[in-house]
Design a protein around this motif. Structure first.
Motif, PDB file in Angstrom:
ATOM      1  N   ILE A  99      33.096 -38.985  15.065  1.00  0.00           N
ATOM      2  CA  ILE A  99      31.655 -39.259  15.181  1.00  0.00           C
ATOM      3  C   ILE A  99      30.972 -37.904  15.330  1.00  0.00           C
ATOM      4  O   ILE A  99      31.054 -37.276  16.390  1.00  0.00           O
ATOM      5  N   ALA A 119      35.772 -43.166  15.760  1.00  0.00           N
ATOM      6  CA  ALA A 119      35.342 -44.505  15.392  1.00  0.00           C
ATOM      7  C   ALA A 119      36.354 -45.130  14.450  1.00  0.00           C
ATOM      8  O   ALA A 119      37.074 -44.433  13.714  1.00  0.00           O
ATOM      9  N   CYS A 123      35.200 -50.486  10.550  1.00  0.00           N
ATOM     10  CA  CYS A 123      33.978 -51.152  11.013  1.00  0.00           C
ATOM     11  C   CYS A 123      32.980 -50.217  11.681  1.00  0.00           C
ATOM     12  O   CYS A 123      31.833 -50.590  11.905  1.00  0.00           O
ATOM     13  N   GLY A 124      33.404 -48.997  12.037  1.00  0.00           N
ATOM     14  CA  GLY A 124      32.494 -48.031  12.631  1.00  0.00           C
ATOM     15  C   GLY A 124      32.367 -48.089  14.130  1.00  0.00           C
ATOM     16  O   GLY A 124      31.646 -47.270  14.723  1.00  0.00           O
TER      17      GLY A 124
END
Length: 349
Positions: A99, A119, A123-124
């Motif tokens: 990130i 992350a 899906c983040g």
């Protein structure tokens, strides 16, 4: 074997890993250099304490609330993050991305100061924190609230105590540059906190040899002068039973369990360090040659010698002692306060 997956989308985040005990140096900071990985590849460890943000200062929390959270002496701050963070080797992490806005550090890498910096690539969601800055052991801490454990196989080979004598990897006490190992400084600091706590505030006699080199300077500094009132001796696999007040016992590196002892009190010590001290592994003796008498042995190669006296890790000692209920006793709290303030006679740190 176990893999950890994203709790949100189920994406695999680690290679198969097996659980081991959390190392004594897990939260140690040392020097101003890049340190190796905290854990061997293929393993993971769980930190039972809360970790990460938010944090609250001791003055804000107060002694009563701190004790309810398992801290019994003043510390700078307490974490109110979730307990159970999972440590894995960075090379065992899969399917994550950094990130960018959380990739700050002190000078040479990432130190996690901005919170989770990894992350899930699928899906983040933020799932963990990579630590690789100078002074820190390199590790990825997976957020226990953001990942899920999936057991791939229920069997795990747990070494017997007898097998550990042959297969336990050894951490040499002295590094090639002539400095003491930071792992040893942390491991001895944890054991020293337990030793002082079970001493009852009286002098402890330590057997001559490597154990005395590790513990005697600190004992001379922390415990009051006078005739010895208790004895310390190593007790464990491969040693004959010893009559002692305090047993120095090994901790199993996989289970974290201590060797059972019948002594009045026991002081746990990481198995690789215990084995070295108990059997003095730095002496590799081979038959001498070149005209020396039969039966004479020599060291080959000679053991590495440090260029300064051994010092325990002060911060690890204080961290351990602050989490022991015994520190509430006035005599032991006085030792804690004195070490924290830097008031001691000798230089065991």
């Amino acid at each position: 074997m176990t893999v950890f997956v994203c709790a949100n989308c189920g994406a695999v985040l680690t290679a198969p890993v097996s659980q081991v005990a959390l190392p004594a140096h897990a939260h140690q900071t040392y020097g101003h250099e890049l340190l190796p990985v905290l854990l061997e590849s293929g393993t993971y460890a769980v930190d039972p304490e809360p970790s990460g943000p938010p944090r609250r200062r001791w003055e804000e929390v107060g002694a009563e609330e701190a004790e309810a959270r398992g801290v019994y002496a003043p510390v700078y701050s307490l974490s109110y993050g979730p307990p159970g963070a999972i440590a894995v080797a960075p090379g065992d992490v899969r399917g994550t991305v950094l990130i960018p806005e959380r990739c700050d550090g002190y000078c040479l890498g990432l130190d996690g100061r901005d919170g989770p910096n990894l992350a899930c690539a699928q899906c983040g969601d933020a799932v963990g924190t990579r630590i690789d800055d100078c002074s820190f052991w390199q590790v990825v801490w997976l957020d226990p609230c953001a990942v899920r454990r999936v057991v791939k196989a229920s069997t795990r080979r747990v070494l017997s105590w007898e097998a550990l004598r042959e297969e336990c990897p050894e951490t040499p006490p002295v590094e090639p540059i002539g400095a003491w190992s930071p792992v040893w400084e942390a491991v001895i600091a944890v054991a020293l906190a337990h030793l002082v706590a079970v001493s009852g505030g009286v002098r402890v006699v330590v057997p001559d040899g490597p154990i005395a080199d590790m513990f005697r300077p600190a004992i001379d500094s922390l415990l009051p002068p006078g005739p010895p009132a208790k004895t310390l001796a190593p007790v464990g696999p491969g040693l004959s039973a010893a009559s002692t007040d305090i047993a120095l016992v090994p901790l199993h590196p996989q289970t974290g369990e201590a060797w059972p002892s019948e002594a009045q009190a026991a002081v746990p010590l990481a198995a690789d360090v215990w084995m070295h001290l108990a059997f003095n592994r730095d002496r590799r003796l081979i038959p001498a040659t070149g005209g020396l008498p039969d039966g004479v042995h020599r060291d080959d190669p000679p053991p590495l010698l440090p260029f300064y006296p051994f010092r325990t890790d002060r911060d690890v000692f204080l961290h351990t002692l602050a989490r022991m209920p015994e520190v509430r006793q006035p005599w032991l709290r006085a030792i804690y306060d004195r070490v924290k303030a830097g008031r001691f006679g000798h230089r065991p740190w």
